[in-house]
Design a protein around this motif. Structure first.
Motif, PDB file in Angstrom:
ATOM      1  N   PRO A  58       0.852  -1.198   0.000  1.00 54.90           N
ATOM      2  CA  PRO A  58       0.000   0.000   0.000  1.00 54.90           C
ATOM      3  C   PRO A  58       0.883   1.242   0.000  1.00 54.90           C
ATOM      4  O   PRO A  58       1.840   1.326   0.760  1.00 54.90           O
ATOM      5  N   VAL A  59       0.589   2.192  -0.856  1.00 53.01           N
ATOM      6  CA  VAL A  59       1.407   3.399  -0.958  1.00 53.01           C
ATOM      7  C   VAL A  59       0.506   4.628  -0.882  1.00 53.01           C
ATOM      8  O   VAL A  59      -0.717   4.552  -1.003  1.00 53.01           O
ATOM      9  N   GLY A  60       1.172   5.769  -0.654  1.00 54.23           N
ATOM     10  CA  GLY A  60       0.452   7.042  -0.644  1.00 54.23           C
ATOM     11  C   GLY A  60      -0.670   7.069   0.373  1.00 54.23           C
ATOM     12  O   GLY A  60      -0.470   6.846   1.560  1.00 54.23           O
ATOM     13  N   LYS A  61      -1.892   7.319  -0.121  1.00 52.22           N
ATOM     14  CA  LYS A  61      -3.041   7.439   0.778  1.00 52.22           C
ATOM     15  C   LYS A  61      -3.411   6.120   1.449  1.00 52.22           C
ATOM     16  O   LYS A  61      -4.174   6.111   2.421  1.00 52.22           O
ATOM     17  N   LEU A  62      -2.901   5.002   0.914  1.00 45.51           N
ATOM     18  CA  LEU A  62      -3.176   3.682   1.502  1.00 45.51           C
ATOM     19  C   LEU A  62      -1.986   3.159   2.294  1.00 45.51           C
ATOM     20  O   LEU A  62      -1.973   2.003   2.707  1.00 45.51           O
ATOM     21  N   ARG A  63      -0.991   4.012   2.488  1.00 42.67           N
ATOM     22  CA  ARG A  63       0.227   3.610   3.209  1.00 42.67           C
ATOM     23  C   ARG A  63      -0.109   3.089   4.595  1.00 42.67           C
ATOM     24  O   ARG A  63      -1.056   3.520   5.214  1.00 42.67           O
ATOM     25  N   TRP A  64       0.731   2.164   5.093  1.00 47.45           N
ATOM     26  CA  TRP A  64       0.565   1.546   6.413  1.00 47.45           C
ATOM     27  C   TRP A  64      -0.688   0.673   6.470  1.00 47.45           C
ATOM     28  O   TRP A  64      -1.663   0.955   7.163  1.00 47.45           O
ATOM     29  N   ARG A 282       0.316  10.712   5.710  1.00 47.08           N
ATOM     30  CA  ARG A 282       0.285   9.987   4.440  1.00 47.08           C
ATOM     31  C   ARG A 282       0.567  10.903   3.251  1.00 47.08           C
ATOM     32  O   ARG A 282       0.991  10.439   2.190  1.00 47.08           O
ATOM     33  N   ALA A 283       0.319  12.158   3.425  1.00 47.31           N
ATOM     34  CA  ALA A 283       0.574  13.100   2.335  1.00 47.31           C
ATOM     35  C   ALA A 283       2.060  13.389   2.168  1.00 47.31           C
ATOM     36  O   ALA A 283       2.487  13.879   1.111  1.00 47.31           O
ATOM     37  N   MET A 284       2.861  13.085   3.184  1.00 39.51           N
ATOM     38  CA  MET A 284       4.299  13.296   3.089  1.00 39.51           C
ATOM     39  C   MET A 284       4.902  12.290   2.118  1.00 39.51           C
ATOM     40  O   MET A 284       4.401  11.181   1.939  1.00 39.51           O
ATOM     41  N   SER A 285       5.993  12.682   1.494  1.00 41.13           N
ATOM     42  CA  SER A 285       6.658  11.744   0.585  1.00 41.13           C
ATOM     43  C   SER A 285       7.333  10.638   1.393  1.00 41.13           C
ATOM     44  O   SER A 285       7.763  10.844   2.542  1.00 41.13           O
TER      45      SER A 285
END
Length: 548
Positions: A58-64, A282-285
């Motif tokens: 999961p990346v970006g808004k779905l990170r973690w 999540r908005a952080m790179s």
């Protein structure tokens, strides 16, 4: 058109015709696996397939979130190059372990396979890289699996999420989870990789019924957590733990053993990164998080969440809840020589050292000082930290597995060569790796250079044979080398110096001393057993039932 011109054109035509008639460049080996078709490369009878996705992170808004099923592909996927490393910070200074960082990405959950071209139902050796759960990659050259694969086994190396991107716990993340937990995403990645191996490795000539998990340092820490993770049960059949450390871990919400709860650590990290909420985080790179998190004091670690990690490792092993599999475990004589950040500032003199030890270790002070005397403060501090972290863990592991009736093999790597002796790095942390993998010529740029001579080659041959044999049968053997005694045979072990030599009772009584200290701390409930050793140890808690 004159004659010479006609002849020249005829020669050109013939050359073009010859090129058109020549066979195309030979394609690499292709495997049709359940996950999809992959095309790799081959050299000297070993086929390599690199960068195969085993899950989609999961990346970006779905990170973690837990790893997701990998996206399929059409046709033969190019598997001739390693996938990107998981996001990690750059080196903070010169290090013998540092490589030039490869391409990195959040989309990094891939694995690599080395397999003999005629492999069929071969043993499988799954390697989990070290790097403090913060750095590293399964594609690091030192982990090249070719030499081990030449011994008739299938070698797999994996990537898993690192740092805050792989281990962060946070109240907001727990609220999103159906299980009400967060953290341990890197461990879930490792489990997903083992599930992929179970489904697919047969297509590469490996046996899903004969899988060994193996790792060094943080990789060995991961091996222990996989041994106790309910979701990993049945996915492997043997374990190798090199320089493992069975230290205490934070609880998800409660302050276990005096450690700040993992969710509180995550909340603190978000605040220090300037993220007001989970959406802002999540908005952080990914690069910004990987680079800045270590500077805040955040340190990634498995979380006792009651699900993936049911309880402290020592508790799981004492309850016999770990996987009942054979184990090979050990540590290095000079572990801390390359990890001096684990050492506190030394006392002013021998008297101050002895006073601190007597204050901190109480009735165990005499036993401690007998092993780590005040007259050699530096050497004593190096040895005490080594033994309390790596030595105690290694002997505990083999003792636990032997008690289950499983094969249990302990080693002590004590090998040096001119460069390590010159740099005072004899048998340093991870020094055994190029011998096991046969990669003496593929170490990092600042690694002490290993001589290309008969002694070093023979030792690498022996260690590669022992490790491959263990993966094959659960018993480490090497042609022309001494039998490796099982730990159940009078505390047997293998001393690996200039050459392997069998022995009994490694550092007699030392592991028992550190076990006694750990037992008291665990019983007290508010003291960790991590790096607080020797002169920075908290005072020894009172004796309680069940502890010395």
């Amino acid at each position: 058109m004159n004659g010479p011109m006609i002849r020249r054109l005829s020669h050109v035509a013939l050359a073009v015709a010859a090129l058109c008639a020549a066979p195309a460049a030979a394609a690499g080996p292709v495997v049709d696996a359940p996950a999809g078709q992959v095309e790799g490369s081959e050299a000297k009878g070993i086929r390599a397939f690199k960068g195969i996705p085993y899950a989609a992170p999961p990346v970006g808004k779905l990170r973690w979130a837990p790893p997701q099923p990998a996206t399929g592909w059409d046709g033969a996927r190019d598997a001739t190059r390693f996938g990107p490393a998981c996001m990690q910070p750059g080196p903070r200074g010169p290090s013998i372990y540092a490589w030039d960082l490869p391409a990195m990405s959040e989309d990094c959950l891939s694995l690599n396979i080395w397999t003999p071209q005629d492999a069929k139902n071969a043993p499988v050796f799954v390697w989990i890289h070290g790097g403090a759960l913060t750095g590293g990659s399964g594609g690091d050259p030192i982990y090249d699996g070719s030499a081990l694969a030449e011994r008739g086994i299938v070698v797999v190396s994996i990537n898993y999420r690192l740092g805050a991107l792989g281990w962060l716990a946070h109240p907001g993340l727990s609220a999103e989870s159906t299980d009400g937990v967060s953290g341990n995403y890197g461990l879930l990645d490792q489990i997903a990789a083992l599930q992929w191996v179970k489904r697919n490795i047969g297509a590469f000539g490996g046996s899903a019924g004969n899988v060994t998990i193996a790792g060094e340092s943080a990789g060995a820490l991961s091996v222990m957590y996989l041994m106790t993770a309910p979701a990993a049960r049945g996915l492997f059949h043997k374990a190798v733990a090199q320089s493992a450390y069975m230290v205490s871990a934070p609880g998800l919400r409660e302050p276990l053993n005096g450690m700040v709860p993992a969710e509180a650590q995550g909340t603190d990290l978000a605040a220090k990164l300037g993220a007001a909420d989970l959406a802002a985080l999540r908005a952080m790179s990914a690069k910004e998080i990987a680079e800045k998190a270590p500077a805040t004091g955040y340190f990634p670690f498995p979380v006792v969440d009651g699900k993936t990690v049911p309880r402290q490792l020592v508790d799981s092993f004492d309850r016999n809840e770990q996987a009942p599999v054979p184990i090979l475990a050990g540590f290095n004589a000079g572990e801390i020589r390359s990890l001096r950040f684990l050492l506190p500032k030394p006392p002013a003199d021998a008297a101050a050292y002895e006073a601190a030890i007597r204050t901190n270790y109480g009735e165990f002070a005499d036993a401690f000082l007998a092993r780590y005397p005040a007259k050699t403060i530096e050497e004593s501090m190096l040895a005490a930290t080594r033994d309390a972290m790596y030595g105690w863990t290694s002997e505990r592991l083999v003792s636990n597995q032997a008690a289950l009736g499983q094969g249990a093999y302990l080693y002590y790597f004590d090998h040096g060569y001119p460069a390590t002796d010159e740099w005072k790095l004899h048998a340093f942390h991870a020094a055994e790796l190029p011998y096991i993998f046969g990669t003496a010529g593929k170490t990092p740029p600042l690694w002490p250079k290993i001589p290309d001579d008969l002694t070093e080659r023979k030792l690498a041959d022996a260690m590669g044979d022992y490790w491959a044999s263990f993966a094959r049968s659960g018993r480490p053997q090497a042609q022309g080398q001494p039998d490796w005694p099982d730990y159940s045979d009078d505390a047997g072990f293998l001393h690996i110096a200039e050459a392997p030599k069998a022995g009994h009772h490694l550092l007699r009584g030392t592991a028992a001393l550190h076990e006694a200290v750990m037992c008291r701390r665990r019983a007290a409930g508010d003291i960790p057993w991590n790096w607080n050793i020797g002169v920075i140890s908290p005072p020894l808690p009172p004796k309680v039932a069940g502890c010395q």
